[in-house]
Scaffold this active site. Structure first.
Site, PDB file in Angstrom:
ATOM      1  N   PRO A   1       0.810  -1.225   0.000  1.00 12.91           N
ATOM      2  CA  PRO A   1       0.000   0.000   0.000  1.00 12.91           C
ATOM      3  C   PRO A   1       0.842   1.273   0.000  1.00 12.91           C
ATOM      4  O   PRO A   1       0.420   2.291  -0.536  1.00 12.91           O
ATOM      5  CB  PRO A   1      -0.817  -0.127   1.289  1.00 12.91           C
ATOM      6  CG  PRO A   1      -0.903  -1.599   1.535  1.00 12.91           C
ATOM      7  CD  PRO A   1       0.421  -2.144   1.078  1.00 12.91           C
ATOM      8  N   HIS A   2       2.040   1.225   0.608  1.00  6.85           N
ATOM      9  CA  HIS A   2       2.833   2.454   0.664  1.00  6.85           C
ATOM     10  C   HIS A   2       3.551   2.765  -0.648  1.00  6.85           C
ATOM     11  O   HIS A   2       4.355   3.698  -0.695  1.00  6.85           O
ATOM     12  CB  HIS A   2       3.802   2.454   1.859  1.00  6.85           C
ATOM     13  CG  HIS A   2       4.852   1.380   1.863  1.00  6.85           C
ATOM     14  ND1 HIS A   2       5.310   0.816   3.029  1.00  6.85           N
ATOM     15  CD2 HIS A   2       5.541   0.765   0.883  1.00  6.85           C
ATOM     16  CE1 HIS A   2       6.240  -0.080   2.762  1.00  6.85           C
ATOM     17  NE2 HIS A   2       6.391  -0.140   1.451  1.00  6.85           N
TER      18      HIS A   2
ATOM     19  N   TYR B   1       0.561 -15.362  26.892  1.00  7.29           N
ATOM     20  CA  TYR B   1       0.191 -14.058  27.434  1.00  7.29           C
ATOM     21  C   TYR B   1      -0.440 -13.159  26.374  1.00  7.29           C
ATOM     22  O   TYR B   1      -1.020 -12.125  26.692  1.00  7.29           O
ATOM     23  CB  TYR B   1       1.426 -13.359  28.039  1.00  7.29           C
ATOM     24  CG  TYR B   1       2.457 -12.928  27.025  1.00  7.29           C
ATOM     25  CD1 TYR B   1       2.408 -11.667  26.439  1.00  7.29           C
ATOM     26  CD2 TYR B   1       3.479 -13.790  26.647  1.00  7.29           C
ATOM     27  CE1 TYR B   1       3.358 -11.276  25.505  1.00  7.29           C
ATOM     28  CE2 TYR B   1       4.426 -13.411  25.715  1.00  7.29           C
ATOM     29  CZ  TYR B   1       4.363 -12.148  25.153  1.00  7.29           C
ATOM     30  OH  TYR B   1       5.286 -11.772  24.224  1.00  7.29           O
TER      31      TYR B   1
END
Length: 627
Positions: free
Chosen positions: A390-391, A420
């Site tokens: 996209p960039h 975690y």
């Protein structure tokens, strides 16, 4: 009813002269104000922590002053030493102005500092990334129910992830033979090495209770398996990230075979077939093949459709391999071929659709795409995975790469879970980070891409029109160079030649002194021009800025020979010198498609070219390099 044809490119960007400053500032302030209210509205009964008494302390005031002084210094550094990508005078690397929607989306989400590694770190932006992944699938013609996509740091990371898929999937059959031998007991080692991606994933589904153990006996844990997995075939136009990826994943650079490219700098299909046959005849499997859609130096689009045909040809011979497309540069261009319902537009209807949606300002003058380019983009949907950036042609800020996979079961072959962070059994997007290369990743990038896609659908009504403007500007630049033919500079006629007719929006060209047959001198002239028309000198007084590359015989074979000949250089010179210096202009800026703007800046750029060539000729003369 929304008029989806009414996209105005002028309203999408801040503008070369910050013409949309008022609109941008209004919405920037709005996003910040709403964020501030969000902070205040969370338990409004809580009082201020930073009280007025604390704010009156001398140290508090001094600290704020220090921050302001730092910002002034930072602004000065940025304004004085950053590349002016936004300018109409810049035609160089794959960078230009970015969409206001994406900038505002990034700023808004950045304030919330979401981490898309895990859902609980960024609930909103994790969901946005999931929606962007579905957009990627839609763009590539992949069913989002069976495929999957996500944002990565960049194209390099996405390419690394695809090789990670290849390596692990290719080794899975051997792991199955260790853990559940009964389901592959009749297969030879060669057959195990030549299972298709689908067949391998189907085998895994037969033993779901042993999946973790199988993964732990694959190449992710058994380095000895890697030596069996075969060769990775990449075109000569490959991005250097493939060498990095092979290094990092233990494949090794010697496992890469570079396939020659033709005179148009597309992968040579005949050579590819020969390499596959020669390699497999030695009982060496093919790990995978990489095609490029928008090479970084020429903008070339490989024959994806013909590679798919070749893949089927070898499948019938019992030879299978992974197929990845590195479309970091070219992926968003597929929107040029999709109607509002994301159906691929028949080739004989393209011109009509382009007129209907006003994709080009002068449709009759644009002879794009070629049949080869059309068929390549049509076939993208058949790849196992596709790199998307996209960039680049998404016109969003860094860092925002991406990847899309055809069969979402592939992601399970690289998954890792941390107690975690992830709870096994939960669905994406909650488990997004378990299936990606990155750990922490900015939710702001997801918001930026999502915002751009909301304003500009990934079809002919949105990005198609924006990218169409860049292609039209590129074609105008290409035609102007070819029509120019020569520049009169001092007492010399300087010829200018284009490398190839563009597959996309990248134009390569080189200068030579009329009548010169010395390739070294031609290279000195072109490279000398680059030094004048680049970041190397007088950046903010430069009237034309471009980029540069070198096509060498070591890397490209004799593919550049035809171009060198058109520049007046004989074959023996090419063989003697072995490289040609060229200028590389990526015409991403959509404002060049306006004829009045183009003509105005073309006149300025032409004068700048003559001025810079004068400087170069004088230097060459001083160094006694001219006759």
């Amino acid at each position: 009813m929304e008029n989806k044809k009414n996209i105005n490119v002028d309203a999408l960007f801040l503008g070369p002269k910050a013409e949309n400053e008022e609109f941008f500032l209004k919405n920037l302030t709005k996003m910040f104000t709403e964020h501030s209210q969000w902070r205040k509205n969370f338990h409004p009964e809580d009082g201020d922590v930073i009280t007025s008494t604390r704010a009156r302390k001398e140290s508090f005031i001094d600290t704020q002053c220090k921050t302001e002084e730092m910002l002034e210094e930072l602004s000065c550094k940025l304004r004085s030493n950053m590349m002016p990508w936004h300018s109409m005078r810049y035609i160089g690397h794959m960078n230009t102005d970015t969409l206001m929607a994406s900038l505002l989306g990034y700023f808004a989400a950045m304030l919330y500092n979401g981490n898309n590694c895990a859902y609980e770190g960024a609930p909103a932006t994790t969901i946005l990334e999931g929606e962007v992944g579905e957009d990627f699938c839609r763009l590539c013609g992949i069913d989002s129910d069976t495929g999957w996509g996500h944002i990565s740091l960049d194209g390099t990371t996405a390419n690394l992830e695809s090789l990670w898929y290849m390596r692990n999937i290719k080794s899975i059959p051997f792991a199955i033979k260790k853990v559940a031998p009964e389901i592959v007991e009749e297969m030879t080692e060669w057959e195990l090495l030549n299972l298709s991606v689908k067949d391998t994933l189907d085998l895994l589904e037969k033993v779901p209770d042993k999946f973790d153990k199988i993964k732990n006996n694959s190449a992710r844990c058994d380095a000895n398996l890697i030596t069996k997995l075969g060769k990775l075939l990449v075109p000569k136009t490959k991005h250097y990230s493939w060498l990095k990826a092979a290094d990092i994943l233990g494949i090794g650079g010697d496992s890469l075979i570079e396939v020659p490219v033709d005179e148009h700098f597309r992968m040579d299909i005949t050579a590819l077939k020969s390499i596959i046959e020669e390699t497999t005849s030695k009982n060496i499997p093919i790990l995978g093949i990489v095609a490029v859609v928008g090479s970084t130096e020429e903008g070339a689009v490989d024959h994806v459709d013909k590679i798919i045909e070749l893949k089927e040809y070898f499948r019938k011979k019992g030879i299978n391999f992974y197929f990845h497309i590195d479309a970091a540069f070219g992926s968003y261009c597929r929107s040029m071929f999709l109607d509002e319902d994301y159906n691929f537009i028949p080739e004989n209807q393209l011109k009509t659709k382009y007129k209907e949606y006003e994709v080009f300002q002068n449709c009759e003058a644009i002879n794009w795409p070629s049949h080869d380019v059309y068929k390549a983009f049509e076939a993208i949907k058949e790849a196992d995975s596709i790199t998307i950036d996209p960039h680049k042609m998404g016109y969003v800020p860094y860092a925002a790469g991406g990847i899309c996979i055809k069969d979402k079961r592939i992601k399970d072959c690289i998954s890792y879970f941390a107690n975690y962070t992830f709870e096994k059994g939960m669905d994406i997007p909650v488990l997004l980070g378990a299936f990606t290369l990155e750990g922490s990743k900015p939710g702001a990038s997801a918001a930026s891409v999502w915002a751009a896609h909301k304003v500009l659908p990934l079809n002919i009504s949105g990005y198609g029109k924006l990218i169409g403007a860049s292609i039209e500007g590129a074609n105008m630049f290409y035609d102007r160079i070819n029509n120019q033919k020569t520049f009169k500079v001092l007492d010399k006629n300087i010829t200018v030649k284009t490398l190839v007719d563009p597959d996309f929006n990248m134009i390569n060209f080189a200068f030579n002194i009329e009548g010169n047959t010395d390739l070294k001198l031609m290279n000195e002239l072109t490279h000398g021009f680059y030094e004048e028309a680049s970041f190397c000198t007088k950046l903010f007084t430069n009237e034309f800025i471009t980029s540069h590359t070198i096509l060498s015989r070591d890397e490209y074979g004799d593919s550049p020979l035809k171009f060198v000949n058109t520049c007046g250089i004989p074959e023996e010179e090419w063989k003697r010198i072995g490289s040609v210096s060229i200028l590389r202009a990526t015409c991403i800026n959509p404002f060049f498609s306006d004829e009045k703007t183009f003509n105005e800046y073309n006149e300025k750029i032409s004068k700048a070219i003559v001025n810079d060539l004068e400087i170069v000729l004088k230097k060459l003369n001083q160094n006694n390099l001219l006759n």
